[in-house]
Every structure is written in C-alpha cells, then in structure tokens.
Enzyme design. Structure first.
Site, PDB file in Angstrom:
ATOM      1  N   HIS A 278       0.842  -1.217   0.000  1.00 14.04           N
ATOM      2  CA  HIS A 278       0.000   0.000   0.000  1.00 14.04           C
ATOM      3  C   HIS A 278       0.876   1.266   0.000  1.00 14.04           C
ATOM      4  O   HIS A 278       0.923   1.942  -1.010  1.00 14.04           O
ATOM      5  CB  HIS A 278      -1.008   0.036   1.161  1.00 14.04           C
ATOM      6  N   ASP A 329      -5.072  -8.314  -3.529  1.00 13.59           N
ATOM      7  CA  ASP A 329      -5.387  -8.061  -2.123  1.00 13.59           C
ATOM      8  C   ASP A 329      -6.704  -8.700  -1.666  1.00 13.59           C
ATOM      9  O   ASP A 329      -6.754  -9.895  -1.390  1.00 13.59           O
ATOM     10  CB  ASP A 329      -5.359  -6.547  -1.887  1.00 13.59           C
TER      11      ASP A 329
HETATM   12 ZN    ZN Z   1      -3.326  -6.958   2.541  1.00 15.98          ZN
END
Ligand code: ZN
Length: 442
Positions: A278, A329
């Site tokens: 991220h 994800d």
């Molecule tokens: Zn994750």
C-alpha cells in the site's frame, strides 16, 4: 530442438520491450525458457494462431480467503460511516469461521480465477494460523499448507508470505476476532517459520516462503527487528502492510514518535528485499527513504478504491525509481491489468491530468503501457522472490499467457499499440492459453 523441448508459435511474442512476429518460444524439460527461435527452427511448435504471447502476470499481494466476502460487504452497516475498519470487522466475521477444508476450497477458487486471468505466480500474505477458537493445530502450518496445495493444484506458483501478528495495536485491547492470527513471541513465529521453510521450498520452484510482519500496528518493534534480521540473513522476501490508513500512521507516531516508513528507515529495517504493501499515506521524505534503501512498494488499486484507502502516490515512486508491484489483495476483483491501469487512472482523477506516469519527451508511444506492464510482471517477480520472472527470455521461467487478437476489447490494434491496448482496454475474457513452468493450465 531437443526432443524433451516444447515450443509454441503465436502470431506475436512480447519480448525485450516489443512485440515480435515469426518466432517461437522454446521451453526446456525443467520448465525454463530455452530460447526464442525462428519459426522455421521449431517445426513442431504448437501453433497459436491469432494470439499474442506475454509473460505471466505476478500478483504480489493476495489474501486468498477474502474471495468469500466478495459482494457481501457492499451495503451500509450499522455504523454512521463505513470505512476500512468497519469492513475489517465484516472480513473477520468470515475469517473466524472457516475450516481447513473451506480455506483450501476458497483459496483454490481464488487461485483458479487468477490463473484464468493470466496470473502465473502469487504472493500470498497468509495470516490464518490457528483453529477458529484460537487453539493450536498439531501442525502450526496446517493452513499454510492448505493454501499452498490449493495454488499448486491449480498450477500457479506461490510465495507463502507467512504473517507475524502479535497484538491488536498499540494500547489496544485484544480483539477476540484475531485469535487465529496471533503468535505472541518472535521465537514461536520463527520456530513455525523454520518448520515451513524445511518443507515448502520445492525443487520445481512452484512454492517457497517469505516473512511478513503484518504491520507496525500488529508487531511491536523488538519482535519486528528479530524477524526482519532472520529474513535478511536468509535473503527471504519480506512484505509488510505500511501506511494503508491514516489511523495506522497516527498510532505509530503516538507510539514511536515516527511514521511507519520513518520508523522502518531509522531502525535500518528497509532493504532491497522489502516490499511495503500500500504505502499510501506517506511524505516525500518517506518516498526518498524507500528509494535509498532499494525497497519496493506493492499497490493494490482495485482493493484500495473499494476500501476507501486512498491513492498510492505512484508518480512520486516512479520519479524516485521505487519499483511498484501490484496485488489483488481483497479479491474484490481479480484482474491485475485493471490494477495496472488504475495506478495511472487514480492519479488522472486526482490531478485532472492525463498520462501522469509517462515521462516527458518519451518517443515511444507505448512507454507508459510498458512501465505499467512491468509493475504487473517484472516488479512483482522481484517482490515475491521469483528469480528471472516476469519476462520472456532465455533462462527465465516458462510462465506466459496469450490474448485473442480478435477479441472485441483489443481488435484493430497494431503491433506498435498492442501493449497499450492490452494494458488499458483488455477484457480479461480475452485471455486464452496460460502456461506455468512449461505446463499448460488453461
Ligand atoms: Zn493486505
């Protein structure tokens, strides 16, 4: 061509940054690319007419089991505002129930969807270790093995990034829904990791393991240092959620007086094998620190937009030469090329500009697409420790997919703009053959 060799002859092969015609890809008996040869020198090649071949996509960040909540969290809950944190409680509700058999089945479904959309290797950020009530299975890696088995049954490669999770957070009461993840001490974690490493690294390169401290929130500094040192000694891939949410950054500053990236940097924990997953809420100084260390960032734009996480400042990372890989994800969508285009599109919306990630005065019109495609291939391979992966060249793993050149989504493309067509416009249903380790799985 040796008897044991296998070859494929599509209309076009993407190699060395461009599409070439009239060549066949030859694979050796060990599942590596032997070479790219003139079509005339590969008379027995399997002809793939009307198709273009590209290196297999590498999904650098996955939680396979989250596939089960797809479409099941898209409504307003009891809370005044829904956010990543309210979604997380819904996700935990599923995570706390699953049996080992169910984890195998869901993972297999997620990996199958990945395979059918051109993903040939996955980095699985795996944090389900214990039984639903928190009691220990006799094999502490039982669930890790179920997930690995699921990937290998589908036929894709897997880096099992074994997660360390010690606590709910800084000065946060234990959350009963996290009992399946917790290994309180680094000794316990490392003992279990050792047991996994002893059996997982298969000779065929289809499975291996890495180290994944969950986040600065879940792993206190002393623990973090121990397991990172262990990973670095062995040169294992090292992945960690970093700065996904502003609240995580605020808690880290409260605990350590430093942001997550500053903490990792000043403690000397960043390196070339480190992937910050991220890395959204960061300062320019943090970008510089990541660049200096050689660390990479894994962006997961389809999930990040779904969870309201924010926009990865990919322009800052590109300018600083921080390699960006991509992950599916939460599995809300499994389409890595969508992640590649979102990396650019989110910045277009934010800045009301176009071609934000392209460099000025670039002569090639496919340079931006090539760079985004690298995120989905070469950078992902580096992040998960797949040596030589993400490109079609001699010695690289024979992992590839083909696209139907007549598919509506890219019909009319010329070789010069085909890659931009694929990166920006391909429907995933246009993906045809998928080969991993020289073996056709689709
Ligand atoms: Zn994750």
């Amino acid at each position: 061509m040796n008897q044991a060799h296998q070859a494929w002859l599509p209309d076009l092969i993407y190699t060395d940054g461009r599409f070439r015609s009239g060549i066949a890809l030859v694979c050796d008996s060990r599942g590596n690319i032997h070479g790219l040869v003139d079509a005339a020198d590969a008379p027995n090649a399997t002809r793939l007419a009307g198709r273009a071949m590209l290196p297999g996509l590498v999904n650098a960040h996955s939680h396979a089991f989250q596939r089960i909540i797809r479409g099941r969290t898209e409504y307003r809950s009891q809370n005044a505002t829904d956010s990543f944190w309210t979604w997380r409680e819904q996700m935990y509700a599923a995570a706390t129930k699953l049996t080992p058999e169910e984890i195998y089945s869901i993972s297999r479904m997620a990996f199958l969807e990945m395979a059918l959309t051109g993903i040939t290797a996955v980095g699985e950020f795996h944090y389900l270790h214990h039984a639903p009530d928190g009691s220990r299975y006799s094999d502490p890696n039982l669930l890790a093995h179920e997930v690995i088995r699921a990937a290998n049954d589908v036929g894709i490669r897997i880096a099992l990034l074994r997660v360390a999770y010690a606590r709910a957070g800084y000065q946060v009461e234990p959350n009963p829904r996290q009992v399946r993840f917790i290994e309180e001490s680094p000794d316990t974690y490392l003992t279990h990791l050792d047991q996994l490493l002893a059996v997982v690294d298969t000779n065929d390169g289809m499975a291996w393991a890495g180290v994944a401290p969950h986040s600065v929130r879940a792993v206190p500094l002393g623990y973090l240092k121990r397991i990172i040192a262990y990973a670095n000694e062995r040169q294992l891939p090292l992945h960690m959620h970093v700065a996904e949410q502003p609240a995580e950054v605020a808690a880290c500053i409260e605990e350590y007086g430093r942001s997550p990236v500053a903490l990792l940097d000043t403690e000397g924990l960043l390196s070339e094998t480190f992937t910050a997953v991220h890395a959204i809420h960061v300062t320019p100084k943090a970008v510089t620190a990541l660049a200096r260390s050689g660390a990479g960032v894994c962006a997961c734009p389809t999930t990040e937009r779904n969870l309201g996480d924010g926009v990865v400042p990919a322009d800052l990372y590109f300018n600083a030469n921080v390699p960006i890989s991509l992950g599916t994800d939460s599995q809300v969508q499994i389409d890595l090329l969508e992640d590649a285009r979102e990396l650019e599109y989110h910045l277009r919306l934010q800045k009301t500009e176009r071609n934000v990630l392209a460099r000025q005065n670039e002569t090639s019109k496919s340079a931006l697409a090539a760079r985004l495609f690298e995120c989905a291939t070469v950078n992902g391979a580096k992040a998960i420790g797949l040596r030589g992966g993400g490109k079609l060249e001699p010695g690289a793993p024979a992992d590839f997919f083909t696209v139907d050149l007549n598919d509506l989504s890219i019909a009319g493309a010329s070789p010069d703009d085909l890659l931009a067509n694929i990166v920006f416009s391909l429907s995933r249903t246009a993906i045809r053959d998928v080969v991993v380790n020289g073996k056709q799985i689709k």
